[in-house]
Write a protein that holds these residues in place. Sequence first.
Motif, PDB file in Angstrom:
ATOM      1  N   ALA A   7       0.771  -1.074  -0.045  1.00 27.58           N
ATOM      2  CA  ALA A   7      -0.180  -0.010   0.043  1.00 27.58           C
ATOM      3  C   ALA A   7       0.925   1.172   0.030  1.00 27.58           C
ATOM      4  O   ALA A   7       2.260   1.170   0.352  1.00 27.58           O
ATOM      5  CB  ALA A   7      -0.880   0.199   0.983  1.00 27.58           C
ATOM      6  N   SER A   8       0.471   2.380  -0.531  1.00 28.57           N
ATOM      7  CA  SER A   8       1.069   3.415  -0.364  1.00 28.57           C
ATOM      8  C   SER A   8      -0.053   4.780   0.203  1.00 28.57           C
ATOM      9  O   SER A   8      -1.289   4.519  -0.047  1.00 28.57           O
ATOM     10  CB  SER A   8       1.443   3.996  -1.982  1.00 28.57           C
ATOM     11  OG  SER A   8       2.086   5.171  -1.949  1.00 28.57           O
ATOM     12  N   SER A  10      10.479   5.221   0.514  1.00 30.42           N
ATOM     13  CA  SER A  10       9.209   4.400   1.098  1.00 30.42           C
ATOM     14  C   SER A  10       9.606   3.463   2.245  1.00 30.42           C
ATOM     15  O   SER A  10       8.851   3.189   3.089  1.00 30.42           O
ATOM     16  CB  SER A  10       8.688   3.481   0.001  1.00 30.42           C
ATOM     17  OG  SER A  10       8.280   4.624  -0.979  1.00 30.42           O
ATOM     18  N   LYS A  11      11.062   2.827   2.382  1.00 32.59           N
ATOM     19  CA  LYS A  11      11.230   2.022   3.421  1.00 32.59           C
ATOM     20  C   LYS A  11      11.371   2.714   4.716  1.00 32.59           C
ATOM     21  O   LYS A  11      11.216   2.079   5.764  1.00 32.59           O
ATOM     22  CB  LYS A  11      12.744   1.437   3.104  1.00 32.59           C
ATOM     23  CG  LYS A  11      12.839   0.485   1.976  1.00 32.59           C
ATOM     24  CD  LYS A  11      14.165  -0.008   1.671  1.00 32.59           C
ATOM     25  CE  LYS A  11      14.319  -0.806   0.543  1.00 32.59           C
ATOM     26  NZ  LYS A  11      15.448  -1.104  -0.087  1.00 32.59           N
ATOM     27  N   ASN A  61       9.574   3.840  -5.055  1.00 32.77           N
ATOM     28  CA  ASN A  61      10.041   3.838  -3.765  1.00 32.77           C
ATOM     29  C   ASN A  61      10.395   5.109  -3.129  1.00 32.77           C
ATOM     30  O   ASN A  61      11.386   4.794  -2.219  1.00 32.77           O
ATOM     31  CB  ASN A  61      11.176   2.755  -3.841  1.00 32.77           C
ATOM     32  CG  ASN A  61      10.934   1.459  -4.558  1.00 32.77           C
ATOM     33  OD1 ASN A  61       9.719   1.073  -4.326  1.00 32.77           O
ATOM     34  ND2 ASN A  61      11.660   0.876  -5.207  1.00 32.77           N
ATOM     35  N   ALA A  62       9.696   6.246  -3.365  1.00 30.93           N
ATOM     36  CA  ALA A  62       9.991   7.301  -2.381  1.00 30.93           C
ATOM     37  C   ALA A  62       8.721   8.270  -2.573  1.00 30.93           C
ATOM     38  O   ALA A  62       7.797   8.272  -3.287  1.00 30.93           O
ATOM     39  CB  ALA A  62      11.131   8.155  -3.017  1.00 30.93           C
ATOM     40  N   LEU A  63       8.750   8.946  -1.520  1.00 35.17           N
ATOM     41  CA  LEU A  63       7.687  10.040  -1.534  1.00 35.17           C
ATOM     42  C   LEU A  63       8.154  11.461  -1.411  1.00 35.17           C
ATOM     43  O   LEU A  63       9.221  11.530  -0.657  1.00 35.17           O
ATOM     44  CB  LEU A  63       6.659   9.636  -0.186  1.00 35.17           C
ATOM     45  CG  LEU A  63       6.027   8.268  -0.203  1.00 35.17           C
ATOM     46  CD1 LEU A  63       5.352   8.004   1.291  1.00 35.17           C
ATOM     47  CD2 LEU A  63       4.746   8.226  -1.238  1.00 35.17           C
ATOM     48  N   GLY A  95       3.825  14.275  -2.454  1.00 31.69           N
ATOM     49  CA  GLY A  95       3.963  13.844  -4.165  1.00 31.69           C
ATOM     50  C   GLY A  95       4.181  12.156  -4.027  1.00 31.69           C
ATOM     51  O   GLY A  95       5.048  11.775  -3.035  1.00 31.69           O
ATOM     52  N   LEU A  96       3.566  11.301  -4.587  1.00 35.70           N
ATOM     53  CA  LEU A  96       3.546   9.990  -4.728  1.00 35.70           C
ATOM     54  C   LEU A  96       4.590   9.561  -5.919  1.00 35.70           C
ATOM     55  O   LEU A  96       4.862  10.410  -6.690  1.00 35.70           O
ATOM     56  CB  LEU A  96       2.268   9.282  -5.020  1.00 35.70           C
ATOM     57  CG  LEU A  96       1.116   9.590  -3.563  1.00 35.70           C
ATOM     58  CD1 LEU A  96      -0.133   9.141  -4.266  1.00 35.70           C
ATOM     59  CD2 LEU A  96       1.600   8.978  -2.453  1.00 35.70           C
ATOM     60  N   PRO A  97       5.045   8.659  -5.816  1.00 37.24           N
ATOM     61  CA  PRO A  97       6.056   7.897  -6.974  1.00 37.24           C
ATOM     62  C   PRO A  97       5.194   8.421  -8.483  1.00 37.24           C
ATOM     63  O   PRO A  97       4.294   7.941  -8.546  1.00 37.24           O
ATOM     64  CB  PRO A  97       6.096   6.547  -6.706  1.00 37.24           C
ATOM     65  CG  PRO A  97       5.887   6.413  -5.232  1.00 37.24           C
ATOM     66  CD  PRO A  97       4.928   7.373  -4.887  1.00 37.24           C
ATOM     67  N   GLY A  98       6.071   8.881  -9.036  1.00 38.23           N
ATOM     68  CA  GLY A  98       5.440   9.282 -10.534  1.00 38.23           C
ATOM     69  C   GLY A  98       4.845  10.761 -10.538  1.00 38.23           C
ATOM     70  O   GLY A  98       4.769  11.222 -11.736  1.00 38.23           O
ATOM     71  N   ASP A  99       4.656  11.384  -9.653  1.00 38.59           N
ATOM     72  CA  ASP A  99       3.999  12.627  -9.492  1.00 38.59           C
ATOM     73  C   ASP A  99       5.205  13.639 -10.092  1.00 38.59           C
ATOM     74  O   ASP A  99       6.354  13.664  -9.721  1.00 38.59           O
ATOM     75  CB  ASP A  99       3.626  13.015  -8.050  1.00 38.59           C
ATOM     76  CG  ASP A  99       2.113  12.515  -7.959  1.00 38.59           C
ATOM     77  OD1 ASP A  99       1.536  11.723  -8.920  1.00 38.59           O
ATOM     78  OD2 ASP A  99       1.888  12.417  -6.578  1.00 38.59           O
TER      79      ASP A  99
END
Lengths: 258, 318
Positions: B200-201, B295-296, B268-270, B225-229
């Motif tokens: 989940a994110s 994200s980790k 894998n990052a926010l 911002g979510l990955p890809g934003d």
Amino acid sequence: MGRFSNLEFEPGEERHEERRQEETPRDEKYYTAMARDAFRDGRFENALRYYSRALEFDARMGEAWLGQVQALIELDEAHEARVWADKGLEQFRNDGELLAAKGVAFGRLGDLDKAMELSDAALEEKGGSAYRWRARGDVLLARNDRNEEFCFSKALAAAGPQDAWEPLSIGRVYLHHGKWAPAVRHFEMATDRNSQGAFAWAELGRALARLGMAERSRLAFKNARDIDPSREFAPEGHDADPGFFARLAAAVRGLFRR
Amino acid sequence: MSCPRCGFFNFPGSPACVSCGTPLGHAAGAVAIATAPPRATSLQKRMRRARKVVLGTDVALETRTPRPSLALFALLPGLPQVIFGYNVLALVFATAWAASLALATWLFGSPFSPWFVGGAIGTHFMSAVHPWRAPVFRMGFRDRTLLTLTIYLLLAGGIYWPAFRIAGQHVIPLAVHDIRPNPVFHTGDSVLIRPLPASASPAAGSLVAFTIGNGAGLVIDRVLGLPGDRIQWQAGTWKRNSIDLGPGEVPLTTTAMPRLIDFVVPENALFIWPSANPYFGRFGDPIAETGLVSSKRIAGTAWRFASPFRRRGPVESR
């Protein structure tokens, strides 16, 4: 305190006993009569000891067993009364009086269902006595049942119109359950039937004091002392005003009572 | 009892005849009968009187009538006492249990909370065990002890521990010190961290707790911002995927900002804007300095724990 530590009699009692011994043989009948006298005079400790003496002569004396249980109840030792009633019932299986006494003990202990069961069983047994009906009324009073008057009237009828002990006993039952007015009524009945009963006058004084009738209470105690100057009838005692905390606890309990 | 040999009357229970010495205990049919009833000591009488004042009855539980409703023992502290007529004690048990749970909830996250959880278990246990002296189970001391121990283990191990264990998988209690993602938290608030499932994110705009390393503990801030934003900072305006961020999401601190920021949040990052977060940049975390958090490092989403027993002032907004 051992169970036999109370078996010694006071010196006065012994002398009194010795005087009677000169007249009558010292046997179970003698001690039972002594116990009965003591019981009806409100000297329950002495009654208990006399009944014990009587049982030493004849262990199968039903009256002595019952008297001991009743004396224990009157001495506010319902736990012991229950135990002793059980022991008596081992010998006198399904004895109505003993069952009734055990029911009273359970009622005093607060196990009202068990008390009612025993009272039912006592009334179902053969024969009938004033005590069974008085015991029934005692149990009903413990249950806050308002039908105790009927049972007590039965007890009075069974005892006869001249019997002074039954109304006195009923008054003591009412006194135990905190019903001062009916207690006074029955004590007055007892003193009407036997005006020479010091114990009845003293009990009337106690009940009147509880009702706040100080002057009448004082007169009742005076009558008791006049009749039997050798005894001290004190208006106060262990059953005096229980105090603020006891009344507060009772009020809190009342909130949760069914 | 009379001596079988000489006929002398002996007291019941006598081991031998006082007159001739014949042992009476071996006489056929000889039964020793106690003729004196048991008596209560003065201490017992005082205790019974006190019990009557406190509990409303001086009845011993051994003498009470067993009822089927005893099966309800384990449900609610105080219930067994109500069943047996110990109303005051029932009130004490129920109040102690409720108060323990309330305090444990109120102090959730503090070191004191487990003590009150223990208190709740103990109260529950005591209330459940108390009436078991009734003869309904006809048990001896050893069996009763074993049974009460079983009850305790069932309560503590079967109900309380799993409940708190399950709750612990979803929430991590945390006290807010000085980080206040406007306008959610106040200093001193309790915060629950709900761990995110692996796949989940968090949603954009939600608050997350994350570690920044260097032993600084958990930091709470808002996901921008979510990955890809695509994140942009242009002329004093923040945009996510070319759309202006809402007022609630706008970072507070705009000092020392570069004139132009334009990047895509990697996998894998926010992107979490540091806002008033003093940790960013301080510890030299290259990811954090850019406002990106791996994200980790995300511990979970953060929620303010609103205890019903604690009053709070109005939420400030800056």
